[in-house]
Design a protein around this motif. Structure first.
Motif, PDB file in Angstrom:
ATOM      1  N   VAL A  22       0.776  -1.194  -0.060  1.00 54.23           N
ATOM      2  CA  VAL A  22      -0.006   0.080  -0.044  1.00 54.23           C
ATOM      3  C   VAL A  22       0.762   1.256  -0.170  1.00 54.23           C
ATOM      4  CG1 VAL A  22      -1.547   1.299   1.162  1.00 54.23           C
ATOM      5  CG2 VAL A  22      -1.877  -1.095   1.089  1.00 54.23           C
ATOM      6  N   ILE A  23       1.894   1.087   0.978  1.00 51.69           N
ATOM      7  CA  ILE A  23       2.928   2.426   0.902  1.00 51.69           C
ATOM      8  C   ILE A  23       3.567   2.598  -0.399  1.00 51.69           C
ATOM      9  CG2 ILE A  23       4.451   3.561   2.147  1.00 51.69           C
ATOM     10  CD1 ILE A  23       2.108   3.314   3.541  1.00 51.69           C
ATOM     11  N   SER A  24       4.109   1.301  -1.118  1.00 52.33           N
ATOM     12  CA  SER A  24       4.808   1.613  -2.357  1.00 52.33           C
ATOM     13  C   SER A  24       3.793   2.125  -3.385  1.00 52.33           C
ATOM     14  CB  SER A  24       5.327   0.030  -2.598  1.00 52.33           C
ATOM     15  OG  SER A  24       6.153  -0.317  -1.747  1.00 52.33           O
ATOM     16  N   GLU A  25       2.569   1.686  -3.367  1.00 57.72           N
ATOM     17  CA  GLU A  25       1.733   2.353  -4.236  1.00 57.72           C
ATOM     18  C   GLU A  25       1.362   3.659  -4.108  1.00 57.72           C
ATOM     19  OE1 GLU A  25      -2.945   1.317  -5.958  1.00 57.72           O
ATOM     20  OE2 GLU A  25      -2.122   0.357  -4.243  1.00 57.72           O
ATOM     21  N   LEU A  26       1.288   4.354  -2.972  1.00 60.05           N
ATOM     22  CA  LEU A  26       1.013   5.668  -2.776  1.00 60.05           C
ATOM     23  C   LEU A  26       2.534   6.291  -3.129  1.00 60.05           C
ATOM     24  CD1 LEU A  26      -0.160   8.000  -1.402  1.00 60.05           C
ATOM     25  CD2 LEU A  26       0.837   7.114   0.948  1.00 60.05           C
ATOM     26  N   LEU A  27       3.433   5.758  -2.846  1.00 60.31           N
ATOM     27  CA  LEU A  27       4.874   6.569  -3.308  1.00 60.31           C
ATOM     28  C   LEU A  27       4.698   6.586  -4.921  1.00 60.31           C
ATOM     29  CD1 LEU A  27       7.306   5.289  -0.594  1.00 60.31           C
ATOM     30  CD2 LEU A  27       6.198   7.447  -0.640  1.00 60.31           C
ATOM     31  N   ARG A  28       4.464   5.352  -5.590  1.00 61.37           N
ATOM     32  CA  ARG A  28       4.562   5.390  -6.821  1.00 61.37           C
ATOM     33  C   ARG A  28       3.579   6.487  -7.269  1.00 61.37           C
ATOM     34  NH1 ARG A  28       5.440  -0.275  -6.325  1.00 61.37           N
ATOM     35  NH2 ARG A  28       3.008  -0.589  -6.321  1.00 61.37           N
TER      36      ARG A  28
END
Length: 737
Positions: A473-479
């Motif tokens: 989830v955090i990786s998707e937010l950063l992407r």
């Protein structure tokens, strides 16, 4: 009380050994050390009063044997033994015990003569023994030539390592180096005690002999007329715990199955009847040795009780804290509990993420930069150095600038330095700032990704699926934030190239650039004049200059360094104050036609010889044809060579580009970090918890997300067992004081 304390040590050793951490307590124990054929195994068997150890030639004991003897009441189940590696089975047949030791030894140490450091734990319950903890180790080998040759032969025929002697000594040193260990050094009496391998090794770790007790075997095999009374009385080799003499069964007695009871009776008779030993018979023999070992071990444990209690108290606290981090397995049952647990873990993860960025985490590394400090380092050092490393006029040669100036004028001669050339040249230079700016965004993105992947929260690590989802989830937010941030940073460069603001207050402008060039010219001229004066002072003969040459120099140079041959002669001034103004007027308009060399050289017309109109016309046609032929091909290098005027124009353009590039670079160095912080870092840290809750706080996901890792569950159980043992041990130790 003695048995309780020793049993406590035995229990601690057994339980802690199952999780390989008993060494941390340095528990008191008796370590038996002796060379091969010194009678070490016979001493142990006589103490137990049972044949249970493997016998044979060479190295028989190839794994440490931790032997726990526990006094059993007559009314109990009788004599039996238990191995830690098969706890559910009791061994009543001592021949079967020997076979199990051999099987377990071969399982790890191999079938031949290799050794293993992993101990075998054997507990024997018997009414014939006193409660003791003994560690039997492989016998020391001799270093003689014959023995080394035998070792090499065994190595070649089997799987015994060639450095077996070194391995055995290292293993023994590990056990006897424990300051709480009591060293039971077994030495044969029919050899010189001073050369005993066991005593030499004990002396290395116990030089004062405070925790070494000597055992003399084979007293009955000494030469006639000799005895070991001086050794047993402590006169020839002093030890704080003294020497004890024993007489074991001979090889013949073992072959004829002489009972242990008969052997002990025969031992007592030997000491009572021997002329040299009858006076100390009460302090000799296996029974006395067992009592002494029991008393010494009890005394050692009692001395260490305060230290042991303090250490156990600390271990209880540490283990309880570690167990709390694993969490309660019952807490994850039920939807209500699952929901509150997930919400708690989501909040903890987001708080850790934000704390890592803000630098407020209590678990921040002290070995390297991380989190927010790393982002600052990227902004200040990495990005700043990358921008500073770009030259304002990178990849711009003088020929490039001269070509741009000529191309920007088209078919018309230039009245002054064209502004279009400056625009054409400065835009690509500004674009050079785009690559390091985009790379700065990527580096910050990578650091944020690193922060979300690193988590030391053991409670969260219990649930690998939840942890994986959190990272996703955090990786998707950063992407999602990476692309808008990169586009915005890229647009900053495009904005700078869209409009070249030559009215910027920090921009030098034409006047400032010319002033800089004029100052630089004066400085160089002054330096040159100083050098010439210096040369004239040093060599008077070389300073003679002809009037004609000096006049020629003065006729070719003007004060501002512009040659007369270009057609420009500055208007004389009384005080020279109008030189700068006339110089600027020359390049940026205001001069009359005769003063503009671009309008055509006048000297050609003035110096031309007059001929007839027909011949002149013929000459002009021929010259025109030649010129047109040259125009159809590329200009020659000689034709492209810059004039003095163009050299000054090139330097002027280069100065203007440098001035404007520095302004833009300063803007980009300030705006890019601000943009990244606003669009990527701050946006992520402010929305991380809302995104986690919206994505993962769903009742249908609770069961899947809270599937516990098997390894973590096993670690929790091990930690819980450890805590129970520590608490129980602390209670016993506390009551014993």
């Amino acid at each position: 009380m003695e048995n309780n304390l020793i049993e406590l040590t035995n229990k601690l050793q057994t339980v802690l050994a199952s999780i390989s951490s008993y060494e941390s307590l340095d528990l008191p124990q008796i370590v038996v050390v002796g060379s091969q054929s010194s009678g070490k195994s016979s001493v142990l068997e006589t103490i137990v009063q049972r044949d249970f150890l493997p016998r044979g030639s060479g190295i028989v004991t190839r794994r440490p044997l931790i032997l726990q003897l526990i006094t059993q009441r007559q009314s109990d189940a009788g004599e039996y033994a238990e191995f830690m590696h098969c706890r559910d089975k009791r061994f009543f047949d001592f021949d079967e015990i020997r076979q199990e030791i051999e099987r377990e030894t071969s399982r790890l140490a191999g079938a031949n003569k290799g050794i293993s450091r992993t101990p075998i734990h054997l507990r024997i319950y018997s009414p014939k023994v006193l409660t003791l903890t003994l560690v039997d180790l492989p016998g020391l080998t001799k270093n003689g030539r014959k023995k080394r040759m035998l070792t090499i032969l065994i190595f070649l025929l089997g799987d015994q390592p060639q450095d077996i002697e070194k391995q055995i000594r290292s293993l023994i040193m590990d056990y006897i180096s424990n300051p709480n260990s009591i060293i039971l050094a077994v030495s044969p009496a029919n050899m010189d005690v001073a050369n005993s391998d066991s005593l030499k090794l004990a002396r290395q770790v116990d030089p004062e002999g405070k925790r070494t007790i000597g055992v003399l075997t084979k007293l009955d095999l000494m030469d006639a007329g000799t005895n070991a009374l001086d050794v047993l009385m402590g006169r020839s080799y002093p030890l704080r715990l003294g020497f004890i003499g024993v007489v074991n069964r001979s090889q013949q007695d073992i072959l004829t199955n002489k009972s242990m009871t008969e052997a002990i009776d025969a031992e007592e008779d030997f000491f009572r009847q021997h002329s040299a030993y009858r006076s100390i018979a009460s302090r000799c023999g296996t029974k006395y040795l067992s009592k002494q070992l029991n008393s010494i071990l009890y005394t050692r444990i009692k001395e260490k009780l305060p230290e042991l209690r303090s250490k156990l108290s600390s271990l209880v606290s540490q283990t309880q804290q570690e167990l709390n981090q694993y969490g309660d397995p019952a807490f994850s049952s039920g939807d209500l509990h699952r929901g509150s647990l997930i919400l708690k873990l989501l909040t903890k993860f987001s708080n850790d993420f934000v704390a890592a960025i803000d630098g407020t985490s209590s678990e921040m590394s002290t070995k390297e930069l991380c989190g927010g400090a790393r982002i600052y380092f990227i902004f200040n050092n990495v990005f700043g150095s990358a921008l500073d490393g770009i030259p304002p006029c990178a990849n711009l040669s003088n020929n490039d600038i001269r070509t741009a100036i000529r191309n920007s004028t088209g078919p018309r001669p230039s009245l002054f330095v064209p502004e279009l050339a400056f625009d054409l040249l400065v835009r690509p230079q500004i674009k050079l700032l785009e690559a390091p700016s985009i790379r700065c965004v990527e580096l910050v993105y990578e650091e944020l990704m690193k922060i979300c992947h690193i988590s030391d929260n053991k409670e969260l690590m219990r649930y690998p699926r939840l942890h994986t989802k959190l990272v996703e989830v955090i990786s998707e937010l950063l992407r999602e934030r990476l692309s808008p941030t990169s586009n915005y940073v890229q647009s900053l460069i495009s904005i700078e190239t869209a409009y070249i603001n030559t009215n910027h207050p920090d921009f030098l402008g034409a006047a400032g650039a010319m002033a800089n060039l004029e100052n630089e010219s004066k400085r160089k001229k002054k330096v040159s004049e100083t050098k010439r004066r210096h040369m004239r002072t040093e060599s008077p003969a070389s300073s003679v200059v002809s009037v004609g040459s000096r006049a020629e120099e003065e006729n070719h140079l003007v004060p501002n360094g512009v040659h007369k041959e270009n057609g420009f002669t500055p208007t004389p001034s009384v005080n020279g104050a109008d030189n700068k103004e006339s110089f600027l007027t020359y390049f940026f308009g205001g001069a009359n036609k005769n003063e503009r060399p671009a309008l055509g050289p006048q000297e050609m017309m003035n110096n031309a010889s007059f001929t007839s109109p027909l011949s002149v016309t013929s000459m002009m046609e021929s010259e025109l044809e030649r010129k047109f032929e040259q125009a159809s091909i590329q200009p020659t290098e000689e034709q492209l060579q810059a004039s003095d005027r163009e050299e000054i124009e090139i330097q002027l353009i280069r100065t203007l580009i440098t001035s404007y590039f520095n302004i833009v670079r300063k803007n980009i160095q300030d705006l890019v970090p601000k943009s990244i912080m606003h669009l990527l870092v701050n946006h992520s840290r402010e929305s991380v918890q809302n995104r986690l809750v919206a994505s993962l706080y769903k009742e249908e996901l609770f069961r899947e997300l809270l599937q516990e890792d098997e390894g973590v569950a096993a670690d929790r159980e091990k930690c819980k067992t450890m805590l129970d043992v520590y608490k129980q041990a602390f209670e016993i130790v506390n009551n014993a004081l």
